[in-house]
Design an enzyme around this catalytic site. Structure first.
Site, PDB file in Angstrom:
ATOM      1  N   ASP A 122      -4.225   2.422  -1.811  1.00  0.00           N
ATOM      2  CA  ASP A 122      -3.581   3.598  -2.400  1.00  0.00           C
ATOM      3  C   ASP A 122      -4.441   4.822  -2.118  1.00  0.00           C
ATOM      4  OD1 ASP A 122      -1.635   1.833  -3.515  1.00  0.00           O
ATOM      5  OD2 ASP A 122      -3.030   1.359  -5.125  1.00  0.00           O
ATOM      6  N   SER A 161      -3.359  -3.488  -2.731  1.00  0.00           N
ATOM      7  CA  SER A 161      -2.624  -2.274  -2.384  1.00  0.00           C
ATOM      8  C   SER A 161      -3.604  -1.163  -2.038  1.00  0.00           C
ATOM      9  CB  SER A 161      -1.755  -1.841  -3.570  1.00  0.00           C
ATOM     10  OG  SER A 161      -0.937  -0.744  -3.210  1.00  0.00           O
ATOM     11  N   SER A 197       0.843  -1.190   0.000  1.00  0.00           N
ATOM     12  CA  SER A 197       0.000   0.000   0.000  1.00  0.00           C
ATOM     13  C   SER A 197       0.875   1.236   0.000  1.00  0.00           C
ATOM     14  CB  SER A 197      -0.878   0.039   1.260  1.00  0.00           C
ATOM     15  OG  SER A 197      -1.787  -1.025   1.300  1.00  0.00           O
TER      16      SER A 197
END
Lengths: 372, 372, 372, 372
Positions: free
Chosen positions: A282, A280, A242
Site C-alpha cells: 500500500d 498488500s 496491493s
C-alpha cells in the site's frame, strides 16, 4: 517475433461516456471535483496507458503519470512517498526521501515487470534533448501483482511498451477500469484497475488522484458494505493484493508536506474497506506540479526562494487527498469490465467480474445514499 | 552481436596473493579476522563477479552476494537495510523493511544497470526448482555510479551478465579491487572497487563485510591522512560518489538488530574520511545466515521459536561491523589497479590510478603505525 | 495545600451498565469480541484512571495501561509505535523503536502534563522491588490536548495523580467516556474520551484496543454520516485535535509486526471519519503480553528462542486491530456525558455535549444498520 | 529545604583561558572556525548552563541552547533530529519530524530528569509575553546518563534549575568540560562533558556544534589511538553511554536538509572512536537560525517564499558539521577536570579523571600531528 507480438498491444483510447462513482451518488467529502474529476485536472499533468491483452494468458499493462510536459529531469518536482505497508517492489524510494524530489515520469505496472518499466524511464530520460550529460536517473516505478489474471511469470511487458506509455501520455480525460497497469488487477474479488478523481479546495488548489486497485478486504462504498461476487466467500481475511496511489497537486507544498499528503490517501483507502493485509503493498506517491517549486539545475545548486504553503494551511489538501482516493478507487471498480484468461499451464479459465451495478444502486438506495 | 560482445566479458578468477590492508598494518579494532578475512568467512556465503572491460569505454560489472547456497526465496534470511544518505537507486528497500527479510541474491552494479540486475534476479528466482509457483520477487540491487571511467549511458550490463554472476558465485576467497561492480569505480580520486574483510567476535560469531567503494572525502587510513593523487586537488569538498556495503553474520539477529548492525558499517566508513556528501549514496545491507533464523514457508505462516541474540549482546557485533567495513574499504583501494578508458564522444583518456603503496607505507610508518 | 487539592480528584469506579456501540448495532468486522469487549480481555492487562474535575476550570485526568501485573521494567514487553501524524508530545518513541520493547506502564494524559506523567512512571519504576539498581527508564506517555474544556495551562495533573493511576490499575471492565485522560477531550464537536473494544481472531488470539479520542473530521458510525452537534458547523475542515490508540495482544508478535499492528489501528480511525488534519496527533502504541516473548534480563543478554508469529499469519490480527479501534472510538463517544467548564480568565461557559443517542438510532436504522 | 539546596547549585561562569583541542593541534578538516570556535558563533545563539555539585553524590546539571533571543514559540526555527541509536529518552522527536520545526529552547540534562527539563520548557514558554494563548508546547530535551558519577536516582534537577539555565543563556564563549549537563558524564573512561566548536564554509555560512559527551569505544584524537585511563581496561567492548549533539547553522536549510546535516554529526562522532554500542543513545538535533526561514504565525498559515539552499549546495555544510563535531568532542574531553563522588549507599568513591594532557601531546607528536 517480439515486434509482431507488440503490435497486438492495445492502444488505449480516451473513454466515451464511462460509468463513474458519482453516477451512483458516491461522492465522498464536501469539496467539488475538478472539471474532469481526474488527476489531469491538475494543470500540466498527463497520463499514458498501454494495455497488453495478448492471447489467452497475458492481461497486463503499464500506466505513465507525468508531472509536467517539460523535461522532468531538468525541472524536478518536489515529492514524497508514503509506505503504509511495504510488501511491494516500488523503485526509487530512498532517493525521493533523501532529496525530496521526483525527476522522472512515474510508471505503474505488474510486479515482475518493474525492471522493464525502470529501464524505459532511464532510456527515456537519457534520450531527452538537454539530458546528453545525464549519468544518474532515479526511476520511480510502482506495481501491483496482477498474477490472478495475467501470466505474470511471462514478464510480458517490454521496455518499448513502457516507453510508449510515456510517449503517449496526454492531458485530458483518463481511461479507467481494466486498462494499462490495471488490465489484470482484482480488488475485493471484483475486477479492479485504474481509477481517478480530483478535488478543488476552498483556497483554489487542485488535488488529483490516480489509483491502481488490486487489493482486498471488505468492500465499502459510501459507507455501505458490498458483498463479494457470487460464489466467492468473504474475501476479507485472506485477501492480499496491493494498491498504488498517485497524488498530484498544484499547491506549493514542501516535500515534507507532500509526504504527509501521500499519507492521507490511506484514509481514503481505509474507508473502502481495505484489510491492509500482510501481503498488500500500500503505497502513495505525491508531488507538486507548481512551477514555482520546480527544482531546476540553477535552483538546486543555490539558494532559492520557494513559496511554501505553511503547515497550518495543509488540512484542506489532506482532506481532499483522502476523499479523492476513496472516489478514485470506486471509479476503478465501477469502470472495470469483466476480464477472463487462461491459467498458464492448465485449461482453467480465470475470471474477474465487474461490480453488479444494479446491486450497487439498490444497496446504496436502501442505505439512504446518496444522502451522504 | 550482443552475444559476441558478451564473450569479451572477463571471468573473474580467484586471486593469487593480492596485496591487502593488513600488509600495511591497517587492522582496525581488537578482534581477529576469519580465515579468509572476507565476507565468505561467514559459513554458506558465496560471491560471484562478472567484469565488463570492453573496448575503450566500457569499464563496469556486477557482483553477486548469496546468503546461502540453497533456494533463498524458499528459505529467506532476516535482513535490514540502513540508508545513511539515500542518493541512490537501491531496489528492494520497502519490502525488506516491512517484512524484515531478504529473499534473493544481492547484486551490486552501476547506477543505470539496476533494471538489468533486477531482471536477472527475478529470472533466476523464477527458474529455480521449487519456485514454479512464485509470482512475486523482491530483488535487492545496489549500485554506485562508475560513470567516471565507464560509458555508463551505454548501459552495457546485460541480464545474462548478471545471471552469470549469480550462477558463478562461490565460497572461498573474494577477488578485490577493480573487478565486478568495482571495475569502474573511483574513491578519493584513486581507483576504488570491491573490498572485503571479516571479524570474529569473542562469542564466536563471524561478521563479514563486502564493499563497492566509489566515494570521496579526505582519505584516512589507520587514522593517517593520505593525500589525493598527484595533480588532483583535495577531493574533499566536491567529491560525490557512493558506497554499497553488505554485512553478513552467522549470529542469530532479528531483522531490527540487523538494521542496527548495518548502521554501524557507517562508522567504519566515516573513519576512512568519507565526506558523506550530498550526492553520495551510502547504503548498508545486513543479513543473518544462521540456519535457525531462516524463514521457510512453514515458519512464515505459523508461530516459530527463532533464537534471537538479545539487544544487550549486540555490541561486539556492532564493533565488528564498523571495523570490518573500515578494513574492507582499505582493501578495495589497495587491491585496485590503474584503470583507463576513453571518455565517450571524445578522444580524452580517463584514468584512475592505484594508491601509491610506497607512499602509504611511508606515511603509516611516520605516524607510528601499525602501532594502532 | 497540594494534598488538599488532590483529595478532590475523583476516583473512577468501575462502570455499572454503560451504553456501548454494540447497543446501537455498531459492530465492525466479522470477528467476535472478548468477554468484556475491552483491552482488558487480553490476559494480564490492567487499566487505571484518575479523573480531575476540580472547580469550574479543571477537566482532565490520566489513564494508565499496564501490559502485565509484574515488574514491567524487569520483564519488558516487545512493542512498537506507529505515528500517523506526529503533531504530539508522545514520550519514549526513539527507544521503543530502537530496542523494540516497552519497559514501563503507558500513561495517557493532557498535552502539557506529559512531564508529570513521565516523572510518575520514573518514580514508580525506581521504587519497585528489584529495581534498586535501575538508572535508566524509558517512560512511554501519550497525550491529547483537552484545552477545549480544561484549563490546560494550569498543568493541574500532579505526579501523585499519575502514580495513583498506575497503582490503582486493575483487570476487568474499563470505564469509558469522560474519565481519566478523556475527561476534557472533544471529538467531532461532541464529548469524546476513553473507549475500548476487543476482538478474538479465528486462531484464538485476542486484540484489545483503548483510545483517548480528541479529534475531528466528519463523523461516521457504521458507515453512516453523523451530523455535528446543533449549532456547530461541519467541523471537518478546521478541526484539529488528536487521538492516542493503545493496542494490546497476546499473540507472540515481533516488535516489527507490532509496529505494523499499530499502523492498522489507523484504518479503524479513518473509518470514523477522521480528517487527519495538520494539528491532529495520531499515534498508536502496540505491544504483546505473551509470556513467551517477555524480555527478561537473562534473555536480553543472551540468545533466546522466542516464538514469533510469521508475517503470513498476521492478517487476522491486523483486521482485528482496525475493527476494534473503530468500535473503541464509537464507545468513547457513546459513553461520554456532557461536560461543561468555564473558560479561564472569562465568564464564558464551555460545553461538549454527548452524542444524541436517539438520533444515532434513527440514522442507523434508516441506513439499514445494524445489517452491517 | 528545597530552596536551601538550590542555593548550592553552581552558577557557571564564562571561562577564562581554557585548554582546547586546537592547543594540541587537533583541528579536523580544511575549514576555519568562527571567532569563538563555539556554537555561539552562529549569530543569535545563546547557551546557558546550571551545574549541580551538591554534597558528595550529586554531580549533574543542565545546558540550555537557544536558537535565537526572541520568542521561539512565536518564531519557530526549521529543524531536524537524526537518531543514530535510539537508546535514549529524548523528548520532542515526533513533532519535530512531522512539522520540521523547533519551537522551544533545547535542554540537555541527565536521563532521569528529562521530565523536569520538559516542565521547565513548558513553563518558560507559557510565561513568555505573547504566549498567553498557547496551549500546546513541544519541548525538546536530550539527555545522557551521568549515573556513573551522579546519584541519578535522586533526580536532583529541579524545574527551577532548568528554568534558570534558560534564563541565563547568553551569547559569547561557552564553558566546556564538567559543567552543566556534562557535570557527571564520562567518555572513554575519562571525564567527558560539554564541548563546542564551529566552522565557516567557503560560502560564508557558519555551522556550530555543542556536545554532551558520555559514551565509549576506543578513543581516537586526530587519528591517533589514545589508551584508556590507568587501571581501566580497554573500554571499547563493554562501554555504553550516550552523546547528544546539537548543530546550529545560519544557512537557510529546509528541515529535510537540516536532518541530513544532523546525520553528518555522526561521522565526526565515529572518527573519535565511538563504539556505537547497544546502550549508547546517539542523537543529533540541527536547526537553522536564519531569520528568513523562521516560521512566524503568519507564515505557518499561508504561502511564504522561504529561501532554501539547494541540495547540491549542502556538502560544505555537511563536512563542517562532521568536523566541528569531532573537535567539539575533543574539547569536551580536554576541558574536563577530574570529578569525584561517593557511590550512593556505599562508602565507595567514584572518580573520572581528565585526559593526561602530556600524554596526548606526546602521542600526537609521535604520530606526526599536528600535520593533519
Amino acid at each position: 517475433m517480439r515486434l509482431l507480438l507488440l503490435s497486438l498491444a492495445l492502444i488505449t483510447a480516451h473513454p466515451a461516456a464511462a460509468i463513474r462513482a458519482r453516477d451512483f451518488g458516491i461522492a465522498p467529502g464536501p469539496m467539488p471535483t475538478g472539471p474532469l474529476n481526474a488527476i489531469t485536472d491538475v494543470p500540466g499533468m498527463a497520463v499514458g496507458q498501454v494495455t497488453l491483452d495478448r492471447g489467452d494468458t497475458i492481461r497486463t499493462g503499464v500506466t505513465a503519470i507525468l508531472p509536467h510536459a517539460g523535461n522532468i529531469f531538468a525541472e524536478k518536482v518536489p515529492g514524497g512517498i508514503f509506505v503504509a505497508n511495504g510488501f511491494g517492489k516500488l523503485m526509487g524510494l530512498s532517493q525521493v526521501r533523501e532529496l525530496g524530489e521526483i525527476e522522472t515520469p512515474i510508471l505503474l505496472t505488474n510486479t515482475l515487470n518493474v525492471p522493464e518499466a525502470a529501464a524505459a524511464i532511464i532510456e527515456h530520460t537519457l534520450s531527452q534533448p538537454g539530458n546528453e550529460g545525464v549519468r544518474s536517473v532515479n526511476a520511480v516505478v510502482g506495481e501491483t501483482n496482477d498474477g490472478g489474471l495475467n501470466d505474470i511469470r511471462a514478464r510480458a511487458l517490454s521496455i518499448a511498451d513502457a516507453r510508449r506509455a510515456i510517449a503517449e501520455a496526454r492531458p485530458g480525460p483518463v481511461q479507467e477500469g481494466a486498462v494499462g497497469a490495471g488490465r489484470g488487477t482484482i480488488a475485493f474479488g471484483y475486477k479492479g484497475g485504474i481509477g481517478t478523481s480530483s478535488r478543488r479546495t476552498p483556497e483554489g488548489f487542485t488535488v488529483g488522484v490516480l489509483v491502481q486497485s488490486n487489493y482486498g478486504g471488505r468492500l465499502i462504498l459510501a459507507g455501505v458494505p458490498i458483498p463479494p461476487p457470487p460464489g466467492k466467500t468473504a474475501a476479507r481475511v485472506s485477501a492480499d493484493g496491493s494498491i498504488m496511489i498517485v497524488v498530484a497537486t498544484d499547491a506549493p507544498l514542501s516535500d515534507r508536506n507532500l509526504t504527509r499528503l501521500a499519507a492521507r490517501a490511506m484514509a481514503g483507502l481505509a474507508r473502502t474497506g481495505s484489510a491492509f493485509s500482510n501481503g498488500s503493498g500500500d503505497y502513495a506517491i505525491a508531488f507538486s506540479t507548481a512551477n514555482s517549486v520546480r527544482r531546476t539545475a540553477a535552483r538546486r545548486a543555490a539558494s532559492t526562494a520557494y513559496p511554501e504553503l505553511g503547515n497550518e494551511a495543509t488540512t484542506p489538501l489532506f482532506i481532499a487527498a483522502a476523499d479523492a482516493t476513496e472516489e478514485a478507487i470506486a471509479n476503478s471498480l465501477l469502470a472495470a469490465e469483466i476480464v477472463t484468461s487462461r491459467e498458464p499451464g492448465t485449461d482453467e479459465t480465470r475470471r474477474a467480474v465487474a461490480l453488479d451495478q444494479a446491486l450497487i444502486r439498490r444497496l446504496l438506495a436502501t442505505a439512504g445514499q446518496p444522502a451522504r
